[in-house]
Design a protein around this motif. Structure first.
Motif, mmCIF file in Angstrom:
data_model
loop_
_atom_site.group_PDB
_atom_site.id
_atom_site.type_symbol
_atom_site.label_atom_id
_atom_site.label_comp_id
_atom_site.label_asym_id
_atom_site.label_seq_id
_atom_site.Cartn_x
_atom_site.Cartn_y
_atom_site.Cartn_z
ATOM 1 N N ASN A 98 -11.984 -7.933 -2.174
ATOM 2 C CA ASN A 98 -12.689 -6.804 -2.767
ATOM 3 C C ASN A 98 -12.261 -6.686 -4.220
ATOM 4 O O ASN A 98 -11.188 -6.164 -4.527
ATOM 5 C CB ASN A 98 -12.360 -5.516 -1.995
ATOM 6 C CG ASN A 98 -13.200 -4.337 -2.441
ATOM 7 O OD1 ASN A 98 -13.498 -4.179 -3.619
ATOM 8 N ND2 ASN A 98 -13.589 -3.492 -1.497
ATOM 9 N N GLU A 120 -13.545 -4.918 -6.577
ATOM 10 C CA GLU A 120 -13.537 -3.540 -7.079
ATOM 11 C C GLU A 120 -12.202 -2.861 -6.787
ATOM 12 O O GLU A 120 -11.628 -2.187 -7.646
ATOM 13 C CB GLU A 120 -14.689 -2.744 -6.461
ATOM 14 C CG GLU A 120 -14.814 -1.346 -7.041
ATOM 15 C CD GLU A 120 -16.033 -0.598 -6.514
ATOM 16 O OE1 GLU A 120 -16.130 0.607 -6.780
ATOM 17 O OE2 GLU A 120 -16.875 -1.240 -5.853
ATOM 18 N N MET A 121 -11.689 -3.086 -5.559
ATOM 19 C CA MET A 121 -10.376 -2.527 -5.229
ATOM 20 C C MET A 121 -9.283 -3.200 -6.050
ATOM 21 O O MET A 121 -8.325 -2.546 -6.489
ATOM 22 C CB MET A 121 -10.092 -2.699 -3.742
ATOM 23 C CG MET A 121 -10.891 -1.773 -2.837
ATOM 24 S SD MET A 121 -10.579 -0.010 -3.182
ATOM 25 C CE MET A 121 -8.808 0.100 -2.924
ATOM 26 N N CYS A 172 -6.064 -8.080 -2.919
ATOM 27 C CA CYS A 172 -7.480 -7.698 -2.854
ATOM 28 C C CYS A 172 -8.366 -8.736 -3.549
ATOM 29 O O CYS A 172 -9.451 -9.064 -3.062
ATOM 30 C CB CYS A 172 -7.681 -6.326 -3.488
ATOM 31 S SG CYS A 172 -7.013 -4.943 -2.544
ATOM 32 N N GLN A 186 -9.200 -1.572 -9.363
ATOM 33 C CA GLN A 186 -8.590 -0.243 -9.327
ATOM 34 C C GLN A 186 -7.065 -0.327 -9.326
ATOM 35 O O GLN A 186 -6.386 0.405 -10.055
ATOM 36 C CB GLN A 186 -9.079 0.526 -8.102
ATOM 37 C CG GLN A 186 -10.549 0.910 -8.154
ATOM 38 C CD GLN A 186 -10.992 1.683 -6.934
ATOM 39 O OE1 GLN A 186 -10.195 2.358 -6.288
ATOM 40 N NE2 GLN A 186 -12.274 1.591 -6.602
ATOM 41 N N TRP A 187 -6.524 -1.254 -8.511
ATOM 42 C CA TRP A 187 -5.064 -1.367 -8.444
ATOM 43 C C TRP A 187 -4.506 -1.992 -9.723
ATOM 44 O O TRP A 187 -3.456 -1.587 -10.218
ATOM 45 C CB TRP A 187 -4.641 -2.145 -7.209
ATOM 46 C CG TRP A 187 -4.816 -1.361 -5.944
ATOM 47 C CD1 TRP A 187 -5.642 -1.630 -4.898
ATOM 48 C CD2 TRP A 187 -4.130 -0.145 -5.599
ATOM 49 N NE1 TRP A 187 -5.535 -0.667 -3.922
ATOM 50 C CE2 TRP A 187 -4.607 0.256 -4.320
ATOM 51 C CE3 TRP A 187 -3.164 0.645 -6.222
ATOM 52 C CZ2 TRP A 187 -4.142 1.392 -3.679
ATOM 53 C CZ3 TRP A 187 -2.703 1.792 -5.578
ATOM 54 C CH2 TRP A 187 -3.195 2.155 -4.332
ATOM 55 N N GLY A 234 -3.315 -5.496 -5.897
ATOM 56 C CA GLY A 234 -4.503 -5.986 -6.591
ATOM 57 C C GLY A 234 -4.698 -7.477 -6.393
ATOM 58 O O GLY A 234 -5.827 -7.948 -6.189
ATOM 59 N N GLN A 293 0.838 -1.208 0.000
ATOM 60 C CA GLN A 293 0.000 0.000 0.000
ATOM 61 C C GLN A 293 0.870 1.253 0.000
ATOM 62 O O GLN A 293 0.632 2.195 -0.769
ATOM 63 C CB GLN A 293 -0.906 -0.006 1.234
ATOM 64 C CG GLN A 293 -1.850 1.195 1.345
ATOM 65 C CD GLN A 293 -3.153 0.975 0.622
ATOM 66 O OE1 GLN A 293 -3.633 -0.154 0.536
ATOM 67 N NE2 GLN A 293 -3.739 2.035 0.099
ATOM 68 N N GLN A 299 1.429 -1.917 -6.958
ATOM 69 C CA GLN A 299 0.016 -1.767 -7.329
ATOM 70 C C GLN A 299 -0.553 -3.094 -7.810
ATOM 71 O O GLN A 299 -1.661 -3.491 -7.433
ATOM 72 C CB GLN A 299 -0.119 -0.690 -8.420
ATOM 73 C CG GLN A 299 0.188 0.710 -7.927
ATOM 74 C CD GLN A 299 0.327 1.726 -9.056
ATOM 75 O OE1 GLN A 299 0.439 1.348 -10.227
ATOM 76 N NE2 GLN A 299 0.332 3.002 -8.716
#
Length: 355
Positions: free
Chosen positions: A106, A108-109, A97, A112-113, A94, A79, A90
């Protein structure tokens, strides 16, 4: 004033040089598999905000190399590096997550990553974005977008992306169905050793889709995937040996490949192996062990159509067993499953290298 500023500049420059040397030494330690030293060198740099060191320290925690394994610690270091724009961190964040490791699952997270890493050219992140879009995880299911991400990664040589792009062509998902295109992408991935692509090539050759039907070629590709542990390929190869399709008919080899797949939880392989034991084909006749494998197959099929033959054969085998023998077989099935399929077969039946 100039002297003071010059002195401060020297201190800063010296610190930068020391940090660079320490980072280089830490990376070298990783390459030498000296993870204890790498962790000791990365930590002070990571605590000072060095993104690369933070990313590497996350990897060490994720793998338990030089430090106790902790996905929670890994996530924290990823992070910190990811927020500084480190593409590798990143991507790794991901992954955590998506898998729910060290952080709540997650998608969705994860998306994003992955997106941030993919935008920086991380090929593995581009592939994972394709997976999320194909599966509708964290984003609406969209095969067209999945195809775009798979293709970006595939064009850069990512084997699994090439394989997944072949699947889209074979199924007509997100683009027109085209078995010949599927074959091309499968072959590119298969030649890199991708087991999924090798298995899918076997399927297309067996069905004559995009290529002339050839059970021999199907068996060859199944074998390459099976040797890498692909359970479905192992099962299919067992079927080929049982039926003599593309390979000489051989019940013993059929049993060996069924067994390998069965020990990975493949219900149809478990069912077929049970039938071989019941008939004494390729293995010593053993009705109790047959009932054991059929019981495991019935439980593994979870009521789907694949379970119907297992249920029928289990009933037939049961008619030749006493109540005590059925109870023995059920106990064997329980022990087999609890041991993660390590204690299912007598030692003389456990396969070595399959010819």
């Amino acid at each position: 004033m100039r002297c003071v500023l010059f002195a401060l500049f020297l201190v800063g420059a010296g610190t930068t040089i020391w940090a660079a040397d320490s980072y280089t030494d830490a990376v070298s330690a990783v390459h030498r598999d000296d993870y204890d030293l790498a962790a000791r060198l990365f930590r002070p740099l990571a605590e000072q905000g060095h993104a690369g060191a933070q990313s590497f320290l996350g990897i060490l925690y994720a793998n338990g190399q030089g430090v106790p394994q902790s996905h929670e610690e890994a996530a924290q270091w990823y992070q910190r590096a990811a927020q500084q724009g480190d593409a590798a961190a990143q991507f790794q964040l991901g992954v955590l997550c998506a898998n729910g490791q060290g952080v709540p699952q997650n998608y969705e997270m994860a998306w994003q990553w992955y997106q941030r890493a993919a935008d920086q050219g991380v090929v593995a992140a581009q592939f994972q974005l394709g997976v999320l879009h194909a599966n509708g995880q964290g984003v609406p299911q969209n095969y067209e977008i999945a195809e775009q991400w798979y293709r970006r990664a595939a064009d850069q040589g990512h084997a699994r992306a090439q394989s997944h792009l072949g699947v889209l062509y074979a199924r007509g998902q997100g683009l027109p169905k085209d078995y010949r295109e599927a074959i091309q992408w499968y072959r590119r991935a298969a030649e890199q050793g991708d087991a999924l692509a090798q298995f899918q090539l076997g399927v297309l050759y067996a069905n004559g889709q995009g290529v002339p039907r050839s059970y021999k070629e199907a068996g060859r590709w199944y074998r390459r995937a099976a040797d890498q542990g692909d359970a479905v390929a192992q099962f299919n190869l067992g079927v080929r040996y049982a039926n003599g399709q593309g390979v000489p008919q051989n019940d013993e080899l059929a049993g060996r490949w069924y067994r390998r797949a069965a020990q990975q939880g493949h219900a149809r392989a478990q069912s077929n192996l049970g039938v071989l034991y019941a008939n004494g084909q390729g293995v010593p006749k053993d009705m109790i062990r047959a009932y054991m494998w059929l019981t495991i197959a019935v439980e593994g099929s979870r009521g789907d159509d694949d379970g119907k033959p297992a249920i029928a054969n289990q009933t037939i085998v049961a008619s030749d067993l006493t109540a005590a023998q059925i109870e023995q077989a059920q106990e064997m099935a329980r022990r087999c499953q609890e041991s993660q399929f390590l204690e299912c077969e007598p030692k003389e039946q456990v396969p070595g290298v399959v010819p």
